[in-house]
Write an enzyme that holds these catalytic residues in place. Structure first.
Site, PDB file in Angstrom:
ATOM      1  N   LYS A 199       0.850  -1.198   0.000  1.00 56.81           N
ATOM      2  CA  LYS A 199       0.000   0.000   0.000  1.00 56.81           C
ATOM      3  C   LYS A 199       0.876   1.235   0.000  1.00 56.81           C
ATOM      4  O   LYS A 199       1.516   1.559   0.994  1.00 56.81           O
ATOM      5  CB  LYS A 199      -0.897   0.046   1.236  1.00 56.81           C
TER       6      LYS A 199
ATOM      7  N   GLY B  42       6.666   5.124   8.408  1.00 56.44           N
ATOM      8  CA  GLY B  42       5.705   6.217   8.557  1.00 56.44           C
ATOM      9  C   GLY B  42       5.855   6.862   9.919  1.00 56.44           C
ATOM     10  O   GLY B  42       6.913   6.775  10.550  1.00 56.44           O
TER      11      GLY B  42
ATOM     12  N   THR C  17       5.461   7.806  13.942  1.00 56.93           N
ATOM     13  CA  THR C  17       5.596   7.007  15.167  1.00 56.93           C
ATOM     14  C   THR C  17       4.229   6.653  15.757  1.00 56.93           C
ATOM     15  O   THR C  17       4.027   5.542  16.252  1.00 56.93           O
ATOM     16  CB  THR C  17       6.487   7.770  16.169  1.00 56.93           C
TER      17      THR C  17
ATOM     18  N   THR D 100       1.415   6.206  14.133  1.00 58.35           N
ATOM     19  CA  THR D 100       0.856   5.118  13.313  1.00 58.35           C
ATOM     20  C   THR D 100       1.582   3.816  13.623  1.00 58.35           C
ATOM     21  O   THR D 100       0.955   2.751  13.727  1.00 58.35           O
ATOM     22  CB  THR D 100       0.999   5.439  11.807  1.00 58.35           C
TER      23      THR D 100
ATOM     24  N   GLU E 283       9.807   1.396  10.735  1.00 61.20           N
ATOM     25  CA  GLU E 283      10.795   2.472  10.562  1.00 61.20           C
ATOM     26  C   GLU E 283      10.027   3.773  10.733  1.00 61.20           C
ATOM     27  O   GLU E 283       9.205   4.128   9.892  1.00 61.20           O
ATOM     28  CB  GLU E 283      11.454   2.344   9.182  1.00 61.20           C
TER      29      GLU E 283
ATOM     30  N   CYS F 221      13.087  11.234   7.028  1.00 62.29           N
ATOM     31  CA  CYS F 221      13.208  10.835   8.437  1.00 62.29           C
ATOM     32  C   CYS F 221      14.636  11.012   8.935  1.00 62.29           C
ATOM     33  O   CYS F 221      14.866  11.127  10.136  1.00 62.29           O
ATOM     34  CB  CYS F 221      12.735   9.403   8.630  1.00 62.29           C
TER      35      CYS F 221
ATOM     36  N   GLU G 270       8.675  15.639  16.255  1.00 62.75           N
ATOM     37  CA  GLU G 270       9.133  15.624  14.864  1.00 62.75           C
ATOM     38  C   GLU G 270       8.283  16.597  14.045  1.00 62.75           C
ATOM     39  O   GLU G 270       7.060  16.465  13.991  1.00 62.75           O
ATOM     40  CB  GLU G 270       9.004  14.205  14.286  1.00 62.75           C
TER      41      GLU G 270
HETATM   42  O1  TXE Z   1       2.071   9.292   8.157  1.00 66.18           O
HETATM   43  P1  TXE Z   1       1.370   7.941   8.405  1.00 66.18           P
HETATM   44  P2  TXE Z   1       1.418  10.735   7.942  1.00 66.18           P
HETATM   45  C1  TXE Z   1       5.948  11.289  10.220  1.00 66.18           C
HETATM   46  C2  TXE Z   1       5.993  12.788  10.103  1.00 66.18           C
HETATM   47  C3  TXE Z   1       4.608  13.117   9.699  1.00 66.18           C
HETATM   48  C4  TXE Z   1       3.837  12.120  10.523  1.00 66.18           C
HETATM   49  C5  TXE Z   1       2.472  11.801  10.017  1.00 66.18           C
HETATM   50  O2  TXE Z   1       6.247  13.369  11.357  1.00 66.18           O
HETATM   51  O3  TXE Z   1       4.250  14.421   9.994  1.00 66.18           O
HETATM   52  O4  TXE Z   1       4.611  10.958  10.465  1.00 66.18           O
HETATM   53  O5  TXE Z   1       2.517  11.611   8.629  1.00 66.18           O
HETATM   54  C6  TXE Z   1      -0.404   4.379   6.326  1.00 66.18           C
HETATM   55  N1  TXE Z   1      -2.755   1.157   9.525  1.00 66.18           N
HETATM   56  N2  TXE Z   1       6.393  10.597   9.027  1.00 66.18           N
HETATM   57  O6  TXE Z   1       0.142  10.896   8.685  1.00 66.18           O
HETATM   58  O7  TXE Z   1      -0.087   8.133   8.671  1.00 66.18           O
HETATM   59  C7  TXE Z   1      -0.596   5.567   5.421  1.00 66.18           C
HETATM   60  O8  TXE Z   1      -1.685   5.384   4.574  1.00 66.18           O
HETATM   61  C8  TXE Z   1      -1.917   0.904   8.527  1.00 66.18           C
HETATM   62  C9  TXE Z   1       7.702  10.024   9.104  1.00 66.18           C
HETATM   63  O9  TXE Z   1       1.345  11.000   6.523  1.00 66.18           O
HETATM   64  O10 TXE Z   1       2.178   7.202   9.374  1.00 66.18           O
HETATM   65  C10 TXE Z   1       0.737   5.609   4.708  1.00 66.18           C
HETATM   66  O11 TXE Z   1       0.752   4.658   3.664  1.00 66.18           O
HETATM   67  N3  TXE Z   1      -1.364   1.865   7.769  1.00 66.18           N
HETATM   68  C11 TXE Z   1       7.999   9.160   8.006  1.00 66.18           C
HETATM   69  C12 TXE Z   1       1.704   5.208   5.820  1.00 66.18           C
HETATM   70  O12 TXE Z   1       0.916   4.529   6.783  1.00 66.18           O
HETATM   71  C13 TXE Z   1      -1.677   3.132   8.045  1.00 66.18           C
HETATM   72  C14 TXE Z   1       7.338   9.273   6.726  1.00 66.18           C
HETATM   73  C15 TXE Z   1       2.405   6.379   6.509  1.00 66.18           C
HETATM   74  O13 TXE Z   1       1.438   7.283   6.949  1.00 66.18           O
HETATM   75  C16 TXE Z   1      -2.559   3.457   9.098  1.00 66.18           C
HETATM   76  C17 TXE Z   1       6.015   9.833   6.807  1.00 66.18           C
HETATM   77  C18 TXE Z   1      -3.116   2.394   9.850  1.00 66.18           C
HETATM   78  N4  TXE Z   1      -3.963   2.603  10.849  1.00 66.18           N
HETATM   79  C19 TXE Z   1       5.609  10.484   7.933  1.00 66.18           C
HETATM   80  N5  TXE Z   1      -2.674   4.806   9.150  1.00 66.18           N
HETATM   81  C20 TXE Z   1       9.313   8.486   7.970  1.00 66.18           C
HETATM   82  N6  TXE Z   1       9.663   7.728   9.002  1.00 66.18           N
HETATM   83  O14 TXE Z   1      10.033   8.581   6.992  1.00 66.18           O
HETATM   84  C21 TXE Z   1      -1.892   5.299   8.168  1.00 66.18           C
HETATM   85  N7  TXE Z   1      -1.300   4.301   7.485  1.00 66.18           N
END
Ligand code: TXE
Length: 488
Positions: free
Chosen positions: A174, A227, A229, A231, A249, A283, A386
């Site tokens: 996904k 993604g 933390t 989530t 990660e 990140c 972050e």
């Molecule tokens: O990320 P999400 P978001 C950090 C950064 C950002 C914050 C939120 O601080 O502001 O996270 O970003 C999927 N079950 N990073 O909201 O939601 C979602 O669809 C399963 C750091 O955009 O964590 C996407 O494919 N999956 C980072 C993925 O998770 C779920 C990169 C990441 O989205 C889900 C991005 C669920 N319940 C954001 N909810 C890094 N470490 O590089 C969401 N997703």
């Protein structure tokens, strides 16, 4: 207008219930296409295709699996310019960055794991006296889930699917709903590359819908996630009690430690890049710049002078070095962090708000000025949470021990950079900083064989090289007796 589809089995198709999501270009705020708003029924469909493909794919010789990955890498290479354009448009990142980093790296990920699986081996343990042999049989796991974010869309998508597929698993992937286009382009070449139908399925949609359905699916056996933390913690709460393998990660609040004996110009230039590359949305970006007292003023002034001159541009302009942040909600989140820093009494050195649109095309885009604060204590929100945007803080330290203490005063532990010419100090500090990665006198230098991941709130597990292949295989110890009489 683009219309994206899911790849399920051999078919490209919309969500079963016909729902769609808008796809928005961050540089313009305009809707440029739509993607399926899939749900648990589509994940179930993908699971059926993957489960059907698994017995044959896991038994496919590794040379054949590697060839499919290499074919896909070649298709990425062949379409690299189109992919780079799409990545820049979908994410808001400078086209030059997409051309030089994102797309070449996506190709490398696929080619790297093609070679890696051909070299992968497992262990044997033979006791003195040769009474027994233990060997480790690394088996493909089954159907696995790969969930990737929006900041490095195709780069992180391929970073997960390549080792999963190489190791003989079937994948339900996904991509982020915010940046789905390059994964959709890839989905059109999967069968052409030779992957049998069902080996790789790509299901688009929202995290709490499609992502959640993957995570809580009872027969999907492993989850690789990059993604936020929050989530990640939610995924761990769901998948943990189901005893799924998990690689998480997550975010970072990475320190750059600048000692007085550093190569000043190199430290300065690289810190600008490590702070503001991809608008700070990596990140691994530095967000807490710790500077030794004796060069603090000089480093700060030089940094601010250079950063003040950086203005976001149209991502599609090849001269642009900073583009748009990824979405309106993310822009507002970053602005909220800037507001919080003001409320906590931090001193603004430059930036601090929305940037002017670089041209008429981008009049409604999401552009933020590169922003620097000082005089925020280590426990302030701006030094703890972050931001994931073009916002950094400067802090002063007097001694090596204080630098280490400041570096570690965060819940996160992904990466750090250490700037010094003193080799002993570099080793000492690297050993003491709580992080999964320490870069000395460099940043974002990546060897795909190295373990990649964080400690503390930055996640669990490691990606890259053998770590990824170990994650995507299940080790079974096989013990064979060599003696005719069983030893007690
Ligand atoms: O990320 P999400 P978001 C950090 C950064 C950002 C914050 C939120 O601080 O502001 O996270 O970003 C999927 N079950 N990073 O909201 O939601 C979602 O669809 C399963 C750091 O955009 O964590 C996407 O494919 N999956 C980072 C993925 O998770 C779920 C990169 C990441 O989205 C889900 C991005 C669920 N319940 C954001 N909810 C890094 N470490 O590089 C969401 N997703």
């Amino acid at each position: 207008m683009l219309e994206l589809l899911n790849l399920i089995g051999a078919q490209l198709k919309p969500a079963q219930d016909g729902q769609w999501l808008d796809q928005i270009e961050p540089a313009t705020g305009q809707v440029t296409g739509r993607l399926p708003r899939s749900n648990a029924a589509d994940v179930e469909d993908a699971y059926a295709a993957a489960a059907q493909a698994f017995p044959s794919w896991s038994a496919t010789p590794i040379e054949r699996r590697a060839a499919c990955l290499r074919n896909l890498a070649a298709l990425v290479n062949q379409h690299s310019e189109t992919l780079a354009q799409a990545e820049s448009q979908d994410n808001g990142k400078p086209i030059r960055l997409a051309q030089s980093v994102d797309i070449p790296r996506a190709e490398q990920n696929l080619a790297f794991f093609a070679s890696a699986i051909e070299q992968f081996s497992s262990e044997a343990h033979i006791p003195a006296g040769h009474t027994h042999i233990n060997y480790t049989h690394r088996k493909s796991i089954g159907v696995v889930g790969c969930i990737s974010p929006w900041n490095l869309p195709l780069y992180l998508f391929t970073w997960k699917i390549a080792p999963a597929l190489a190791a003989g698993n079937c994948v339900i992937a996904k991509p982020s709903e915010i940046t789905p286009v390059t994964a959709w382009m890839l989905s059109q070449w999967v069968l052409q590359a030779g992957f049998p139908p069902g080996v790789l399925n790509i299901v688009h949609g929202l995290g709490p819908e499609v992502g959640q359905a993957i995570v809580e699916h009872p027969r999907i056996k492993a989850i690789s996630f990059t993604g936020g933390t929050v989530t990640g913690a939610h995924i761990a709460r769901t998948a943990g009690p189901m005893f799924k393998k998990m690689s998480l990660e997550l975010g970072g609040k990475n320190p750059a430690i600048i000692f007085a004996d550093c190569d000043f110009d190199k430290a300065l230039q690289t810190t600008i890049r490590s702070s503001f590359a991809n608008q700070g949305q990596i990140c691994l970006c530095s967000s807490r710049i710790l500077i030794e007292d004796s060069i603090y003023d000089r480093f700060r002034d030089a940094l601010v002078a250079k950063v003040q001159r950086m203005q976001p541009g149209d991502p599609l302009d090849p001269a642009t070095k900073m583009g748009a942040v990824v979405s309106a909600s993310h822009r507002d989140k970053v602005l909220g962090h800037i507001q919080a820093a003001h409320s906590e009494g931090a001193t603004l050195l430059c930036g601090g708000g929305l940037a002017d649109a670089p041209n008429e095309r981008c009049a409604n885009g999401y552009f933020i000025q590169p922003t620097i604060f000082e005089n925020a204590g280590p426990s302030c929100k701006i030094n703890q949470e972050e931001v994931f945007g073009p916002v950094i803080t400067l802090q002063r330290f007097h001694a090596e021990s204080e630098a280490i203490q400041l570096a570690n005063s965060s819940d996160y532990g992904l990466a750090c950079t250490i700037w010094t010419q003193d080799l002993g100090k570099a080793h000492r500090v690297a050993a003491e900083v709580e992080s999964g990665i320490a870069w000395v006198n460099c940043w974002l230098v990546r060897d795909l064989r190295t373990p990649f991941g964080g400690v503390k709130a930055s996640g669990v597990g490691r990606e890259g090289g053998w770590s990824a292949l170990q994650f995507f295989t299940e080790p079974q110890n096989v013990c064979i007796s060599l003696s005719s009489i069983e030893m007690p």
